[in-house]
Design an enzyme around this catalytic site. Structure first.
Site, PDB file in Angstrom:
ATOM      1  N   ALA A  66      94.426  95.823  88.371  1.00  0.00           N
ATOM      2  CA  ALA A  66      93.896  95.154  89.527  1.00  0.00           C
ATOM      3  C   ALA A  66      93.063  95.764  90.098  1.00  0.00           C
ATOM      4  CB  ALA A  66      95.253  94.301  90.023  1.00  0.00           C
ATOM      5  N   GLY A 105      96.901  95.137  85.323  1.00  0.00           N
ATOM      6  CA  GLY A 105      96.286  94.052  84.950  1.00  0.00           C
ATOM      7  C   GLY A 105      95.570  94.303  83.720  1.00  0.00           C
ATOM      8  N   GLU A 108      97.766  93.828  81.020  1.00  0.00           N
ATOM      9  CA  GLU A 108      98.502  92.439  80.986  1.00  0.00           C
ATOM     10  C   GLU A 108      97.210  91.602  80.063  1.00  0.00           C
ATOM     11  OE1 GLU A 108      99.399  92.330  85.180  1.00  0.00           O
ATOM     12  OE2 GLU A 108     101.147  91.519  84.456  1.00  0.00           O
ATOM     13  N   GLU A 128     102.391  99.365  88.009  1.00  0.00           N
ATOM     14  CA  GLU A 128     102.672  98.629  89.596  1.00  0.00           C
ATOM     15  C   GLU A 128     103.728  99.110  90.205  1.00  0.00           C
ATOM     16  OE1 GLU A 128     101.673  97.469  86.580  1.00  0.00           O
ATOM     17  OE2 GLU A 128     100.329  95.723  86.893  1.00  0.00           O
TER      18      GLU A 128
HETATM   19  N1  COA Z   1      91.610  99.226  92.037  1.00  0.00           N
HETATM   20  C1  COA Z   1      90.623  99.724  93.151  1.00  0.00           C
HETATM   21  N2  COA Z   1      90.216 101.088  93.114  1.00  0.00           N
HETATM   22  C2  COA Z   1      90.562 101.904  92.023  1.00  0.00           C
HETATM   23  C3  COA Z   1      91.792 101.771  91.149  1.00  0.00           C
HETATM   24  C4  COA Z   1      92.191 100.242  91.298  1.00  0.00           C
HETATM   25  N3  COA Z   1      93.136  99.805  90.506  1.00  0.00           N
HETATM   26  N4  COA Z   1      91.803 102.611  90.347  1.00  0.00           N
HETATM   27  C5  COA Z   1      91.301 103.675  90.864  1.00  0.00           C
HETATM   28  N5  COA Z   1      90.248 103.339  91.772  1.00  0.00           N
HETATM   29  C6  COA Z   1      89.331 104.049  92.336  1.00  0.00           C
HETATM   30  C7  COA Z   1      90.161 105.173  93.169  1.00  0.00           C
HETATM   31  O1  COA Z   1      90.411 104.555  94.418  1.00  0.00           O
HETATM   32  C8  COA Z   1      88.650 106.043  93.151  1.00  0.00           C
HETATM   33  O2  COA Z   1      87.789 105.840  94.109  1.00  0.00           O
HETATM   34  P1  COA Z   1      87.064 106.979  94.955  1.00  0.00           P
HETATM   35  O3  COA Z   1      86.360 107.546  94.097  1.00  0.00           O
HETATM   36  O4  COA Z   1      86.198 106.100  96.043  1.00  0.00           O
HETATM   37  O5  COA Z   1      88.227 107.844  95.609  1.00  0.00           O
HETATM   38  C9  COA Z   1      88.158 105.872  91.689  1.00  0.00           C
HETATM   39  O6  COA Z   1      88.692 104.582  91.663  1.00  0.00           O
HETATM   40  C10 COA Z   1      88.548 106.780  90.697  1.00  0.00           C
HETATM   41  O7  COA Z   1      89.993 106.981  90.458  1.00  0.00           O
HETATM   42  P2  COA Z   1      90.501 108.399  90.425  1.00  0.00           P
HETATM   43  O8  COA Z   1      92.301 108.089  90.551  1.00  0.00           O
HETATM   44  O9  COA Z   1      90.096 109.339  91.346  1.00  0.00           O
HETATM   45  O10 COA Z   1      90.077 108.762  88.998  1.00  0.00           O
HETATM   46  P3  COA Z   1      91.069 109.414  87.646  1.00  0.00           P
HETATM   47  O11 COA Z   1      90.191 109.427  86.494  1.00  0.00           O
HETATM   48  O12 COA Z   1      91.701 110.413  88.230  1.00  0.00           O
HETATM   49  O13 COA Z   1      92.184 108.290  87.326  1.00  0.00           O
HETATM   50  C11 COA Z   1      93.232 106.046  86.959  1.00  0.00           C
HETATM   51  C12 COA Z   1      91.999 106.961  86.856  1.00  0.00           C
HETATM   52  C13 COA Z   1      92.632 104.846  86.531  1.00  0.00           C
HETATM   53  C14 COA Z   1      94.277 106.760  85.878  1.00  0.00           C
HETATM   54  C15 COA Z   1      93.739 106.150  88.295  1.00  0.00           C
HETATM   55  O14 COA Z   1      92.875 105.663  89.375  1.00  0.00           O
HETATM   56  C16 COA Z   1      94.870 105.353  88.608  1.00  0.00           C
HETATM   57  O15 COA Z   1      95.990 105.456  88.159  1.00  0.00           O
HETATM   58  N6  COA Z   1      94.704 104.007  88.853  1.00  0.00           N
HETATM   59  C17 COA Z   1      95.452 102.893  89.490  1.00  0.00           C
HETATM   60  C18 COA Z   1      95.809 101.998  88.343  1.00  0.00           C
HETATM   61  C19 COA Z   1      96.951 101.100  88.803  1.00  0.00           C
HETATM   62  O16 COA Z   1      97.878 101.448  89.618  1.00  0.00           O
HETATM   63  N7  COA Z   1      96.689 100.006  88.469  1.00  0.00           N
HETATM   64  C20 COA Z   1      97.393  99.015  88.680  1.00  0.00           C
HETATM   65  C21 COA Z   1      96.947  98.100  89.697  1.00  0.00           C
HETATM   66  S1  COA Z   1      98.115  96.831  89.745  1.00  0.00           S
END
Ligand code: COA
Length: 690
Positions: A66, A105, A108, A128
Site C-alpha cells: 500500500a 498489498g 494481496e 504490515e
Molecule cells: N509506500 C510509500 N512509499 C514507500 C513505500 C510504501 N509502501 N515503500 C517504500 N517507499 C518509499 C520509501 O519511503 C523511499 O522513499 P525516499 O526515497 O523518498 O526515502 C523509497 O520508497 C525507497 O524505499 P527504500 O526502503 O529506501 O528502498 P529499498 O530498496 O531499501 O527497500 C522495500 C524497498 C520495498 C523493501 C522497502 O521500502 C519496504 O519494506 N517498504 C515497505 C513495504 C511495506 O511495508 N508494505 C506494506 C505496506 S501496508
C-alpha cells in the site's frame, strides 16, 4: 499500447493482455495505481481478442505494498479489496508476474490473481505488522489457504518475507521463471494456461490447508510472547488467521477489515509508520545532498581488538571488506581474534553460517602489532580505551602513518571529536563512528560530524553504515552525542529515585513495562558495575560504589543491584536494599512512597527536554533522528516511536507542566529548554519543526 493513466499501461502480446504498473520508486498501490489496474483488467476482461491477463511491474520491484503516505488520509480511488475482487472475478486467467518484493498489498493483489509466477530472487511477504497493522486486503485470509496456518502465522505476525523457492514449494507461486525474462515467461505461462484450458483458480475457494489444530494458535502465542511483548499488531494478526480458520471467507475478510481500521487509528501504528519514514529520513543530510562524491573503502583498519574493536571489525568482514586489526600485545590480539572466531562459530552452530563461511571471514583479517600496517587502509576506526590522552596519542601517530585521503574515525562514545581531530594535520578527514555494543549486532551508528569534517567523508560514512546493515544517524560534537547525552539524564534520575524512596527493581519494572528491554539497574548489572570504578578512587558515596567495594559487581560476580542464581535469574536483593536505606539515612533523606507515574516521568521527561536542547544546539538534524537513535541503539519500543514522538504523544504542554513541577521540587536538573517552552506555548509538537 494504451495508457490507462499516468502509472498503468495496457498492451497486448499475441492474445495476452499485459497490464504494466510504472510508479517509481517501488510501485506502491497509490489511488492511481489501484484505479489504473482495476480499469485495465476490466477492459482486458471485456475485450474478445484477449484470452488471458498478466500483471507486471516496471522498475525494480513488483508492487511493494500500500502507499503508506496515503494512510490516515481520506480514501481516494478504488479500494484494494475491490481491485482484488475484480481480478478474482475476471473471466480470463490473471497471472501476477513477480520480481523484487511483492509486499503487503502487492502480495494481496497477487493472491487475488488466479496464478503467480516469480523470478528466483523475488521475495513475497506481508510486513504490515511492522507498521503496527494487519494486512487489510485479504492477506490474512488467503495466505493460510495456500501455505497452511502455521507458516502463515509466521509470515504475517513476524512480517518477514519468503523467498520464491519456498513460495513455490507451497503453491503460493505456481512457477519460478527466468530472472531476465519475467514478462515473456509470464506471457508464455498464460498462453499455456489457455492451451490447457486450465481452471480459474481462486484462492478464496481453497480450504484444504485450513484444518489447523486450535492448539497451534496457543502454542504460537506462547512461543513468541517475549518477541511480541507490548505490541498490539501481532496478536491482531493471529486473530485474523484464526478467523480464516473459523469463519467463512467473506466474514473473515470483514473481520480483517475491521481489525485494520481499528489499528490504523491507534497510537502504536502511528508510531510505527512514523519510524518507517524517520529511518529513511535519517539518511538525508541537508548540506550533504544525495550524489555527494564518496571515497572508496576497500580496506579497513581497526585499532583495538577488544569487545568494541572486534565487534566493529566483524561488520566490515561480513560484507567482504578485509580488515587489518592492530593491538599492542600479542596476547590481546590472540584473545580478540579468538572471541571473533567463537562468535562466528556460534552463528554457524545455529545454522546461519557454514563452517566454510567462518573460515572465509576469518581469512579476511590481518592481525598485527604494528600500527604502520594501517598505511594502505582507506578507513581506520580507532577503538581503544575511552580516554582523551590515549586517543590523542593514537591519532597523532595515525596521522603520520595513514595514506592521504584515508578516513580516520574514532569510536568514542563521549569525547570531543574536534580535539581528537586537532591532533592531525587533516581534521577534514576525521569523523566519529560511534558503534553500540555489541557492535556486530546493534543497528545504530552515530556518525559524529566534527567542525572540520569534509562532506565527502560524511557521505562516505553514512553510505558505509548502510553497506554494513546499520542505520547511520548524523550527530554533532557534544558530550555523549545524542544517545548517551540523553541516557545520562535518565541515569541521574534513576540514581536519585532510589535514594528518595524507590528501589532499583521498582525503577526497572516501570521502564520495562513501558517497553524498554531492561531498566537502568538491570542494565548496570549486565554491563558490570565496575566500569570506570576503581578501589583506589572509590568514595563509597553511592550505592554503586558501595556494591563494588563489596565485590558485588553485577552479573559476572553473581550479585550487583540484584542477586543472581546459577541461571542468572535476578532477584531483588536485601543487601542492596539495606545499602540504600543506610545511605539515605546517612544523607538525611526522608524516604517517601514514589508512584510508578513519577518514576516514569522523572526518568523520561528530562530525556525529552535534553533532546530539545540537542535540537536547539543543532547537534541533531531533526527530532526524528533522535528517535531513530533511541530505537536502534537503546531498544526504545518502536510502538512508542522514540522519546521525541512520545513527548508529542503525551503533549508538550503536559511535559512542560510536569517539568516545571519537578523543577520547583528538585531544582535545576528539570529546567525546561527554551524549545520545549516555545513549542508548548504555541501548542505544537516536535513533529511541527521543519
Ligand atoms: N509506500 C510509500 N512509499 C514507500 C513505500 C510504501 N509502501 N515503500 C517504500 N517507499 C518509499 C520509501 O519511503 C523511499 O522513499 P525516499 O526515497 O523518498 O526515502 C523509497 O520508497 C525507497 O524505499 P527504500 O526502503 O529506501 O528502498 P529499498 O530498496 O531499501 O527497500 C522495500 C524497498 C520495498 C523493501 C522497502 O521500502 C519496504 O519494506 N517498504 C515497505 C513495504 C511495506 O511495508 N508494505 C506494506 C505496506 S501496508
Amino acid at each position: 499500447m494504451t495508457a490507462i493513466n499516468e502509472v498503468v499501461d495496457l498492451a497486448t502480446e499475441g492474445r495476452v493482455a499485459v497490464v504494466t504498473v510504472n510508479s517509481p520508486p517501488v510501485n506502491a498501490l497509490s489511488a492511481n495505481v489501484r484505479t489504473g489496474i482495476a480499469e485495465a483488467v476490466q477492459k482486458a476482461g471485456a475485450d474478445p481478442a484477449v484470452t488471458a491477463v498478466v500483471i507486471h511491474c516496471a522498475g525494480r520491484t513488483f508492487i511493494a505494498g500500500a502507499d503508506i503516505t496515503e494512510f490516515g488520509k481520506p480514501p481516494k480511488g478504488v479500494p484494494l479489496n475491490e481491485v482484488n475482487a475484480i481480478l478474482e472475478a475476471c473471466p480470463k486467467p490473471v497471472v501476477a508476474a513477480i520480481h523484487g518484493t511483492a509486499l503487503g498489498g502487492g502480495l494481496e493483489l497477487a493472491l487475488s490473481c488466479h496464478y503467480r509466477v516469480a523470478v528466483p530472487s523475488a521475495k513475497l511477504g506481508l510486513p504490515e505488522v511492522k507498521l503496527g497493522l494487519v494486512p487489510g486486503a485479504g492477506g490474512t485470509q488467503r495466505l493460510p489457504r495456500l501455505v497452511g496456518v502455521e507458516r502463515a502465522l509466521e509470515v504475517i505476525a513476524f512480517g518477514e518475507p519468503m523467498k520464491a523457492a519456498e513460495a513455490a514449494s507451497h503453491g503460493l507461486v505456481d512457477a519460478v521463471v527466468g530472472e531476465g525474462s519475467l514478462k515473456a515467461d509470464a506471457v508464455a505461462f498464460a498462453e499455456k494456461l489457455i492451451a490447457d484450458a486450465a481452471p480459474l483458480k481462486k484462492v478464496r475457494d481453497r480450504a484444504d490447508k485450513l484444518g489447523a489444530d486450535p492448539a497451534v494458535f496457543a502454542a504460537f502465542r506462547k512461543a513468541n510472547a517475549r518477541r511480541f511483548r507490548g505490541f498490539e499488531a501481532p496478536e491482531a494478526c493471529i486473530q485474523c488467521v484464526e478467523a480464516a480458520v473459523s469463519m467463512p471467507f467473506d466474514e473473515g475478510l470483514k473481520f480483517e477489515r475491521d481489525t485494520i481500521m481499528r489499528l490504523m487509528v491507534g497510537t502504536q501504528s502511528l508510531a510505527q509508520r512514523y519510524v518507517f519514514f524517520a529511518e529513511r529520513q535519517a539518511a538525508k543530510i541537508p548540506d550533504v545532498p544525495e550524489g555527494t562524491p564518496t571515497r572508496t573503502i576497500a580496506k579497513v583498519g581497526i585499532i583495538g581488538a577488544g569487545t568494541m574493536g572486534g565487534g566493529i571489525a566483524m561488520n566490515f568482514v561480513n560484507v567482504g571488506i578485509p580488515v587489518t586489526i592492530v593491538e599492542t600485545k600479542q596476547e590481546a590480539l590472540d584473545r580478540g581474534l579468538s572471541v571473533i572466531r567463537k562468535n562466528y562459530e556460534n552463528t554457524a552452530k545455529r545454522g546461519r553460517l557454514s563452517m566454510a563461511d567462518v573460515e572465509t571471514r576469518m581469512g579476511r583479517f590481518t592481525p598485527t602489532l604494528d600500527l604502520s600496517a594501517l598505511a594502505d587502509c582507506d578507513l581506520v576506526v580507532e577503538a581503544v580505551f575511552e580516554n582523551m590522552e590515549i586517543k590523542k596519542e593514537v591519532f597523532g601517530k595515525l596521522d603520520a602513518i595513514a595514506k592521504p585521503g584515508a578516513i580516520l574515525a574514532t569510536n568514542t562514545s563521549y569525547l570531543d571529536v574536534d580535539q581528537i581531530a586537532a591532533m592531525t594535520k587533516r581534521p577534514e578527514d576525521v569523523i566519529g563512528m560511534h558503534f553500540f555494543s555489541p557492535a556486530n549486532v546493534m543497528r545504530l551508528l552515530e556518525v559524529v560530524r566534527g567542525e572540520k569534517t569534509a562532506k565527502d567523508v560524511i557521505a562516505t560514512a553514512m553510505g558505509l553504515a548502510k553497506t554494513i546493515g546499520k542505520v547511520g544517524v548524523l550527530v554533532g560534537v557534544c558530550h555523549g552525542f545524542v544517545g548517551n547525552r540523553m541516557l545520562a539524564q535518565r541515569q541521574r534520575e534513576a540514581n536519585k529515585l532510589i535514594l528518595e524512596g524507590a528501589m532499583p527493581w521498582d525503577v526497572d519494572r516501570v521502564l520495562y513495562d513501558f517497553g524498554l528491554p531492561m531498566g537502568p539497574f538491570a542494565m548496570s548489572d549486565l554491563a558490570g558495575l565496575d566500569i570506570g570504578w576503581s578501589r583506589e578512587t572509590s568514595k563509597g558515596e553511592t550505592p554503586r560504589e558501595i556494591l563494588c567495594e563489596m565485590d558485588r559487581r553485577g552479573q559476572k560476580t553473581g550479585a550487583g543491584f540484584y542477586d543472581y542464581d546459577e541461571n542468572r535469574v535476578a532477584k531483588p536483593s536485601p543487601v542492596t536494599e539495606k545499602i540504600i536505606l543506610d545511605l539515605a539515612a546517612k544523607k538525611g533523606i526522608n524516604r517517601r512512597q514514589i508512584s510508578d507515574e513519577e518514576i516514569l516521568q522523572r526518568c523520561i521527561y528530562p530525556m525529552i527536554n535534553e533532546g530539545a536542547k540537542i535540537l536547539e544546539e543543532g547537534k541533531a538534524i531533526r527530532a526524528s533522528d533522535i528517535d531513530i537513535v533511541w530505537i536502534n541503539g537503546y531498544g526504545w519500543p518502536v510502538y512508542r516511536g522514540g522519546p521525541m514522538f512520545y513527548g508529542d504523544t503525551v503533549g508538550l504542554p503536559e511535559v512542560l507542566k510536569v517539568m516545571k513541577e519537578f523543577e520547583g521540587r528538585h531544582g535545576a536538573d528539570f529546567k525546561p529548554s527554551a524549545l520545549l517552552e516555545k513549542l508548548a506555548a504555541e501548542g505544537k509538537g516536535f513533529k511541527d519543526l521543519k
